[in-house]
Design a protein around this motif. Structure first.
Motif, short mmCIF file in Angstrom:
data_model
loop_
_atom_site.label_atom_id
_atom_site.label_comp_id
_atom_site.label_asym_id
_atom_site.label_seq_id
_atom_site.Cartn_x
_atom_site.Cartn_y
_atom_site.Cartn_z
N HIS A 112 0.82 -1.13 -0.14
CA HIS A 112 -0.01 0.01 0.00
C HIS A 112 0.93 1.30 0.09
O HIS A 112 2.11 1.22 0.18
CB HIS A 112 -0.86 -0.17 1.29
N GLU A 113 0.19 2.41 -0.23
CA GLU A 113 1.01 3.63 -0.54
C GLU A 113 2.18 4.03 0.69
O GLU A 113 3.19 4.38 0.57
CB GLU A 113 0.03 4.95 -0.48
N GLU A 114 1.49 3.79 1.92
CA GLU A 114 2.46 4.07 3.23
C GLU A 114 3.57 3.09 3.41
O GLU A 114 4.88 3.52 3.52
CB GLU A 114 1.61 4.00 4.44
N LEU A 115 3.24 1.85 2.98
CA LEU A 115 4.48 0.82 3.29
C LEU A 115 5.27 1.09 1.98
O LEU A 115 6.50 0.98 2.04
CB LEU A 115 3.82 -0.49 2.95
N ARG A 122 7.91 0.91 -5.48
CA ARG A 122 6.64 1.50 -6.26
C ARG A 122 5.31 1.04 -5.65
O ARG A 122 5.15 -0.02 -4.98
CB ARG A 122 6.85 1.09 -7.73
N ARG A 123 4.29 1.73 -5.64
CA ARG A 123 3.12 1.47 -5.21
C ARG A 123 2.57 0.11 -5.81
O ARG A 123 2.66 -0.12 -7.09
CB ARG A 123 2.07 2.58 -5.31
N SER A 124 2.21 -0.78 -4.88
CA SER A 124 1.50 -1.90 -5.29
C SER A 124 2.74 -3.08 -5.77
O SER A 124 2.29 -4.10 -6.10
CB SER A 124 0.47 -2.00 -6.35
N ALA A 125 3.87 -2.84 -5.25
CA ALA A 125 5.04 -3.63 -5.71
C ALA A 125 4.50 -5.00 -4.81
O ALA A 125 4.04 -4.93 -3.65
CB ALA A 125 6.30 -2.94 -5.03
N PRO A 126 5.15 -6.07 -5.44
CA PRO A 126 4.72 -7.38 -4.87
C PRO A 126 5.65 -7.56 -3.47
O PRO A 126 6.75 -7.09 -3.66
CB PRO A 126 4.86 -8.44 -5.91
N LEU A 127 5.18 -8.10 -2.61
CA LEU A 127 5.71 -8.54 -1.35
C LEU A 127 5.24 -10.01 -0.75
O LEU A 127 4.14 -10.38 -1.01
CB LEU A 127 5.18 -7.39 -0.24
N HIS A 128 6.40 -10.55 -0.04
CA HIS A 128 6.19 -11.65 0.56
C HIS A 128 5.50 -11.17 2.02
O HIS A 128 5.88 -10.34 2.47
CB HIS A 128 7.38 -12.35 1.12
N ARG A 129 4.34 -11.80 2.18
CA ARG A 129 3.95 -11.55 3.62
C ARG A 129 3.86 -12.90 4.52
O ARG A 129 3.34 -13.89 4.01
CB ARG A 129 2.20 -11.18 3.66
N LEU A 148 8.38 -8.50 2.91
CA LEU A 148 9.78 -8.53 2.19
C LEU A 148 9.46 -8.27 0.69
O LEU A 148 8.62 -9.03 0.28
CB LEU A 148 10.50 -9.86 2.44
N PRO A 149 10.35 -7.64 0.03
CA PRO A 149 10.23 -7.16 -1.25
C PRO A 149 10.48 -8.57 -2.19
O PRO A 149 11.32 -9.12 -1.76
CB PRO A 149 11.23 -6.12 -1.72
N VAL A 150 9.63 -8.84 -2.88
CA VAL A 150 9.70 -10.08 -3.76
C VAL A 150 10.96 -10.01 -4.79
O VAL A 150 11.77 -10.94 -5.06
CB VAL A 150 8.27 -10.47 -4.70
N GLU A 151 11.00 -8.84 -5.31
CA GLU A 151 11.97 -8.43 -6.33
C GLU A 151 13.42 -8.88 -5.83
O GLU A 151 14.45 -9.50 -6.30
CB GLU A 151 12.10 -6.96 -6.72
N ARG A 152 13.74 -8.67 -4.41
CA ARG A 152 15.00 -8.72 -3.79
C ARG A 152 14.96 -10.28 -3.25
O ARG A 152 16.30 -10.89 -3.20
CB ARG A 152 15.42 -8.02 -2.52
N PHE A 153 13.86 -10.86 -2.86
CA PHE A 153 13.90 -12.13 -1.97
C PHE A 153 12.81 -13.31 -2.79
O PHE A 153 12.02 -14.00 -2.20
CB PHE A 153 13.55 -11.99 -0.60
N ASP A 154 13.20 -13.37 -4.14
CA ASP A 154 12.10 -14.20 -4.71
C ASP A 154 12.11 -15.43 -4.38
O ASP A 154 11.08 -16.32 -4.72
CB ASP A 154 12.34 -13.88 -6.35
N ALA A 155 13.37 -15.87 -4.11
CA ALA A 155 13.43 -17.40 -4.03
C ALA A 155 13.12 -17.85 -2.61
O ALA A 155 13.69 -18.99 -2.08
CB ALA A 155 14.88 -17.75 -4.17
#
Length: 242
Positions: A112-115, A122-129, A148-155
């Motif tokens: 979300h925007e705050e996170l 970027r807004r709506s960037a994919p995250l691991h929850r 955690l950002p998926v782009e950095r920790f996809d695996a």
């Protein structure tokens, strides 16, 4: 990392990733002395200087540590509580009991925007929850949602989450990323229905919400954590700076 991608990296980064992989596979345990730089150079078929550069980066990341005259050792995994602990109310000198973690699951969400603003995404960037419960003396005392950002920790693998004591230790052992707290905030809040059920609290009972932004050793935001703490029987203290 795929072998072809690995070979595109500078030699010292290839060595760094291979050392991380061997630590993750349990070849070297916490606080265990690594082979000498010369021995590692022979094993990886590189120069001693290349090994030293790789190990120095891992020391700077907190994955390894050096002792003068003895060598380089594997750092112990970090604690997700980063110096916080729960104790009986009023007993500030009480030695905290060990908290037991229960891994609930991992899913993908969008920032979300705050996170996104806090983590520089970027807004709506994919995250691991990653969702976890914490128990103390058999009682549920806290619930964590870790982003955690998926782009950095996809695996990220759910098997790692079940095997490791927490997210911080997973990032250190499998990705070579050591975290430190960048900002934190506490507030009393009424939980949602799902949080109430997981924490077994009655409707209308406020919880202590702990918000934390953590970054890597280079100051890049890596983790956003929301923690709900049940504090009717236990108090929250800080044991020292993380």
């Amino acid at each position: 990392m795929h072998a072809k991608s690995l070979h595109r990296l500078p030699l010292y980064q290839q060595v760094k990733l291979q050392v991380l992989e061997r630590i993750a596979e349990g070849e070297w345990a916490s606080n265990e002395l690594l082979p000498s730089e010369w021995d590692l150079a022979d094993q990886f078929a590189v120069s001693q200087g290349t090994v030293r550069k790789a190990l120095t980066e891992l020391v700077n990341d907190g994955v390894l540590y050096r002792q003068q005259g003895r060598g380089t050792f594997v750092s112990a995994p970090l604690d997700d509580w980063a110096g916080l602990a729960m104790v009986s109310p009023g007993l500030l000198a009480e030695k905290p009991d060990r908290l037991l973690r229960e891994f609930l699951g991992v899913s993908r969400v969008h920032a979300h925007e705050e996170l996104a603003a806090a983590m520089g995404l970027r807004r709506s960037a994919p995250l691991h929850r990653i969702r976890m419960l914490w128990r103390m003396q058999g009682q549920v005392v806290a619930l964590d949602d870790v982003m955690l950002p998926v782009e950095r920790f996809d695996a990220i693998d759910t098997r790692w989450l079940r095997q490791m004591p927490g997210v911080w230790s997973l990032l250190q052992q499998h990705f070579g990323v050591r975290l430190r707290v960048q900002a934190e905030q506490w507030r009393a809040i009424l939980p949602g229905r799902e949080e109430m059920q997981l924490l077994a609290v009655a409707d209308g009972v406020p919880l202590l919400q702990y918000l934390r932004l953590s970054c890597d050793m280079q100051g890049v935001p890596v983790e956003w954590r929301e923690r709900w703490c049940v504090t009717d029987k236990f108090g929250l203290i800080r044991q020292g700076n993380p």
